[in-house]
Write a protein that holds these residues in place. Structure first.
Motif, PDB file in Angstrom:
ATOM      1  N   ARG A   1     -12.904 -28.086  -3.638  1.00 41.84           N
ATOM      2  CA  ARG A   1     -13.938 -27.460  -2.824  1.00 41.84           C
ATOM      3  C   ARG A   1     -13.325 -26.595  -1.731  1.00 41.84           C
ATOM      4  N   ARG A   2     -12.242 -27.077  -1.123  1.00 40.37           N
ATOM      5  CA  ARG A   2     -11.562 -26.335  -0.083  1.00 40.37           C
ATOM      6  C   ARG A   2     -10.990 -25.033  -0.651  1.00 40.37           C
ATOM      7  N   THR A   3     -10.439 -25.107  -1.852  1.00 40.15           N
ATOM      8  CA  THR A   3      -9.880 -23.928  -2.499  1.00 40.15           C
ATOM      9  C   THR A   3     -10.980 -22.924  -2.826  1.00 40.15           C
ATOM     10  N   ILE A   4     -12.123 -23.392  -3.305  1.00 40.56           N
ATOM     11  CA  ILE A   4     -13.242 -22.501  -3.609  1.00 40.56           C
ATOM     12  C   ILE A   4     -13.739 -21.834  -2.330  1.00 40.56           C
ATOM     13  N   GLY A   5     -13.792 -22.567  -1.247  1.00 45.39           N
ATOM     14  CA  GLY A   5     -14.211 -22.001   0.037  1.00 45.39           C
ATOM     15  C   GLY A   5     -13.261 -20.931   0.518  1.00 45.39           C
ATOM     16  N   ARG A   6     -11.986 -21.164   0.384  1.00 44.39           N
ATOM     17  CA  ARG A   6     -10.987 -20.172   0.799  1.00 44.39           C
ATOM     18  C   ARG A   6     -11.073 -18.914  -0.051  1.00 44.39           C
TER      19      ARG A   6
ATOM     20  N   VAL B   1     -15.060 -12.227   0.539  1.00 47.50           N
ATOM     21  CA  VAL B   1     -15.927 -11.574   1.526  1.00 47.50           C
ATOM     22  C   VAL B   1     -15.110 -10.638   2.414  1.00 47.50           C
ATOM     23  N   LYS B   2     -13.926 -11.064   2.830  1.00 48.76           N
ATOM     24  CA  LYS B   2     -13.065 -10.205   3.657  1.00 48.76           C
ATOM     25  C   LYS B   2     -12.655  -8.940   2.920  1.00 48.76           C
ATOM     26  N   ILE B   3     -12.340  -9.071   1.645  1.00 50.31           N
ATOM     27  CA  ILE B   3     -11.941  -7.908   0.850  1.00 50.31           C
ATOM     28  C   ILE B   3     -13.104  -6.939   0.692  1.00 50.31           C
ATOM     29  N   VAL B   4     -14.283  -7.457   0.369  1.00 50.62           N
ATOM     30  CA  VAL B   4     -15.461  -6.608   0.208  1.00 50.62           C
ATOM     31  C   VAL B   4     -15.807  -5.914   1.523  1.00 50.62           C
ATOM     32  N   TRP B   5     -15.725  -6.635   2.640  1.00 46.47           N
ATOM     33  CA  TRP B   5     -16.006  -6.058   3.958  1.00 46.47           C
ATOM     34  C   TRP B   5     -15.029  -4.918   4.260  1.00 46.47           C
ATOM     35  N   THR B   6     -13.743  -5.160   4.064  1.00 46.22           N
ATOM     36  CA  THR B   6     -12.731  -4.153   4.366  1.00 46.22           C
ATOM     37  C   THR B   6     -12.910  -2.910   3.505  1.00 46.22           C
ATOM     38  N   VAL B   7     -13.107  -3.098   2.223  1.00 41.59           N
ATOM     39  CA  VAL B   7     -13.279  -1.953   1.328  1.00 41.59           C
ATOM     40  C   VAL B   7     -14.523  -1.160   1.688  1.00 41.59           C
ATOM     41  N   SER B   8     -15.612  -1.845   2.011  1.00 40.24           N
ATOM     42  CA  SER B   8     -16.847  -1.129   2.334  1.00 40.24           C
ATOM     43  C   SER B   8     -16.726  -0.351   3.647  1.00 40.24           C
ATOM     44  N   ILE B   9     -16.097  -0.914   4.662  1.00 38.01           N
ATOM     45  CA  ILE B   9     -15.945  -0.219   5.941  1.00 38.01           C
ATOM     46  C   ILE B   9     -15.009   0.979   5.795  1.00 38.01           C
TER      47      ILE B   9
ATOM     48  N   SER C   1     -12.050  -2.251  10.244  1.00 34.03           N
ATOM     49  CA  SER C   1     -12.346  -3.256   9.228  1.00 34.03           C
ATOM     50  C   SER C   1     -12.261  -4.676   9.777  1.00 34.03           C
ATOM     51  N   SER C   2     -11.620  -4.836  10.914  1.00 37.46           N
ATOM     52  CA  SER C   2     -11.608  -6.138  11.569  1.00 37.46           C
ATOM     53  C   SER C   2     -12.913  -6.286  12.345  1.00 37.46           C
ATOM     54  N   PRO C   3     -13.722  -7.290  12.043  1.00 35.84           N
ATOM     55  CA  PRO C   3     -15.012  -7.426  12.718  1.00 35.84           C
ATOM     56  C   PRO C   3     -14.900  -7.531  14.237  1.00 35.84           C
ATOM     57  N   SER C   4     -13.857  -8.152  14.748  1.00 35.53           N
ATOM     58  CA  SER C   4     -13.733  -8.291  16.199  1.00 35.53           C
ATOM     59  C   SER C   4     -13.477  -6.933  16.855  1.00 35.53           C
ATOM     60  N   ILE C   5     -12.654  -6.100  16.239  1.00 34.07           N
ATOM     61  CA  ILE C   5     -12.399  -4.766  16.790  1.00 34.07           C
ATOM     62  C   ILE C   5     -13.654  -3.919  16.698  1.00 34.07           C
TER      63      ILE C   5
END
Length: 75
Positions: free
Chosen positions: A7-12, A18-26, A62-66
Motif C-alpha cells: 500500500r505504501r508503494t502504491i501511494g508513493r 501526480v507530480k509528473i502530470v503537474w510538472t508537465v502540464s505547467i 512547476s513547484s507548487p510552493s514557488i
C-alpha cells in the motif's frame, strides 16, 4: 507486513504520477502561452524566444510552493 508495504508503494507511485502530470502540464502551458504571445507580438522569432522563456519559467513554476509565492506576490 507485505500488505502494508504494498500500500505504501502504491501511494508513493500515485504521488509521483501526480507530480509528473503537474510538472508537465505547467511547463507545457507556460511554453504555449509564451509562444502564443511571442507569435502575436513579434512573429516567429518572438514565438521561439518567448516560448523558451516560458519553458524556463514553467520549470520554476512547476513547484507548487514557488507558484503560490508568485501568486501571492502579484496581489
Amino acid at each position: 507486513m507485505a500488505e502494508a508495504e504494498k500500500r505504501r508503494t502504491i501511494g508513493r507511485r500515485l504521488i509521483s504520477l501526480v507530480k509528473i502530470v503537474w510538472t508537465v502540464s505547467i511547463v507545457t502551458a507556460a511554453t504555449a502561452l509564451g509562444a502564443c504571445y511571442g507569435w502575436e507580438s513579434h512573429g516567429i522569432a518572438g514565438a521561439l524566444g518567448l516560448g523558451f522563456v516560458g519553458l524556463v519559467a514553467g520549470g520554476f513554476l512547476s513547484s507548487p510552493s514557488i507558484l503560490l509565492e508568485v501568486l501571492v506576490g502579484l496581489t
